[in-house]
Design an enzyme around this catalytic site. Structure first.
Site, PDB file in Angstrom:
ATOM      1  N   ASP A   1      13.200  22.454  57.745  1.00  0.00           N
ATOM      2  CA  ASP A   1      14.055  21.890  56.834  1.00  0.00           C
ATOM      3  C   ASP A   1      15.043  20.834  57.408  1.00  0.00           C
ATOM      4  OD1 ASP A   1      16.897  23.243  57.942  1.00  0.00           O
ATOM      5  OD2 ASP A   1      15.125  24.689  58.168  1.00  0.00           O
TER       6      ASP A   1
ATOM      7  N   ASP B   1      18.165  21.088  57.412  1.00  0.00           N
ATOM      8  CA  ASP B   1      19.848  21.663  57.353  1.00  0.00           C
ATOM      9  C   ASP B   1      20.552  21.583  56.065  1.00  0.00           C
ATOM     10  OD1 ASP B   1      21.232  23.771  58.714  1.00  0.00           O
ATOM     11  OD2 ASP B   1      22.478  22.301  59.482  1.00  0.00           O
TER      12      ASP B   1
HETATM   13  N1  ADE Z   1      18.891  24.925  59.189  1.00  0.00           N
HETATM   14  C1  ADE Z   1      18.828  26.065  60.148  1.00  0.00           C
HETATM   15  N2  ADE Z   1      19.773  26.330  60.980  1.00  0.00           N
HETATM   16  C2  ADE Z   1      19.504  27.342  61.899  1.00  0.00           C
HETATM   17  N3  ADE Z   1      18.441  27.805  61.992  1.00  0.00           N
HETATM   18  C3  ADE Z   1      17.279  27.730  61.301  1.00  0.00           C
HETATM   19  N4  ADE Z   1      16.066  27.861  61.386  1.00  0.00           N
HETATM   20  C4  ADE Z   1      15.593  27.129  60.402  1.00  0.00           C
HETATM   21  N5  ADE Z   1      16.303  26.251  59.866  1.00  0.00           N
HETATM   22  C5  ADE Z   1      17.387  26.583  60.447  1.00  0.00           C
END
Ligand code: ADE
Ligand SMILES: CSC[C@H]1O[C@H](OP(=O)(O)O)[C@H](O)[C@@H]1O
Length: 309
Positions: A223, A225
């Site tokens: 992703d 974030d």
């Molecule tokens: N955006 C994120 N922040 C922290 N850990 C993650 N693991 C997968 N995506 C994450």
């Protein structure tokens, strides 16, 4: 895994730690041959440890599921000291850890892999993060938190996978969680030079260094974030959807890594003798001041450090 023996007579030099979306290494190229439940002075590991053999290699591997078999342990609850101590006691000298991460960099798209070379610690000091406490202090060098020889093997091995884009360096921000970051935090981490973010690399990498092992992490992007205004902010469904493909690629990558390490030079890399003595050299407590309890624990982890007179 029912019916498999709970002992294995040979040392197991390589371990794979699986995280979110990788709670086993079931794949045609690996045969589970034992399931071990080692106990350590630091407690019980996150999950039973499966020993697997592969036609690619004469070296067996140990597989540990970081969050437990059913993802029942939050990142703050993972018993990292027990995990690393248990692996070391089985003969492990090299750890390839996998982690699902958020990307802080437009160029690191979902399903890309990153082999980071640096870490920024944003955990909150609530995780047990050293083997050296309770009467024996050691300060290990951690300037380069990942092993460069192992990183190179992983990067080269990934070149053999046709649909994986690999980034050969980057800085992983390790946050406490379990809630994800705010937008302000996410943008701040970008301004610090963070490439990806997870909740798992620490203290796992630090403890591996204290246990004088080679450690590298494969970060699998799931992703963006929440810094990217034109994308939905991260949630668990987004992470898990991406992990279906990432998980398959991770298993293929482990196969390629084992192939790459199957020669004589590979054995030298795996045995990680370059870390022998690192933690012992860092001991700052004078011999007369080391507590008996600490001596017993450190001797369990690193035999020969405090031999019985
Ligand atoms: N955006 C994120 N922040 C922290 N850990 C993650 N693991 C997968 N995506 C994450
Ligand atoms: C389920 S999303 C957050 C979770 O995913 C990562 O886990 P792991 O590193 O074990 O793959 C991240 O670190 C968080 O623990």
């Amino acid at each position: 895994m029912e019916g498999l023996p709970n002992t294995y007579s040979e040392p197991i030099p390589i371990a794979v730690i699986g995280g979110t979306g990788i709670s086993s290494l079931t794949h045609l190229s690996f045969t589970p041959v034992a399931v071990l439940n080692p106990q350590t002075p630091w407690g019980t590991p996150s999950s039973p440890i499966t020993v697997l053999e592969s036609p690619h290699s004469h070296t067996p591997i140990a597989f540990l599921s970081r969050h437990g078999l059913h993802h029942e342990l939050s990142p703050s609850e993972v018993p990292n000291t027990a995990n690393i101590a248990a692996l070391r006691s089985l003969g492990v000298r090299t750890i390839v850890a996998f982690s699902a991460v958020g990307s802080l960099d437009e160029d690191i798209a979902p399903e890309h892999f990153v082999v980071p070379d640096q870490i920024i610690d944003r955990t909150k000091g609530i995780r047990e993060s050293t083997f050296f406490s309770g009467g024996c202090v050691s300060h290990v060098g951690f300037a380069d938190p990942f092993d460069d020889l192992l990183r190179r093997v992983i990067i080269d091995a990934a070149a053999g996978l046709k649909d994986v884009t690999i980034h050969s360096k980057g800085t992983v921000i390790c946050m406490e969680g379990p809630a994800f970051s705010t937008r302000a935090e996410s943008k701040m981490y970008q301004s610090w030079g963070g490439s990806v973010i997870n909740m798992s690399v620490l203290p796992e990498a630090k403890l591996a260094r204290e246990a004088e092992m080679a450690y590298a992490m494969v970060c699998m992007s799931t992703d963006y974030d929440c810094w990217k205004e034109d994308e939905k902010p991260v949630d668990v469904s987004i992470v898990m959807a991406r992990m279906r493909k990432n998980g398959e690629n991770a298993k293929l990558l482990v196969g390629e890594i084992l192939k790459a390490l199957a020669d004589k030079d590979g054995e030298e890399i795996i045995m990680a003798k370059r870390y022998d003595g690192w933690a012992r050299m860092g001991i700052s407590t004078s011999p007369a001041g080391v507590s008996e309890a600490a001596k017993a624990k450190i001797e369990w982890l690193l035999p020969g450090t405090f031999p019985k007179p």
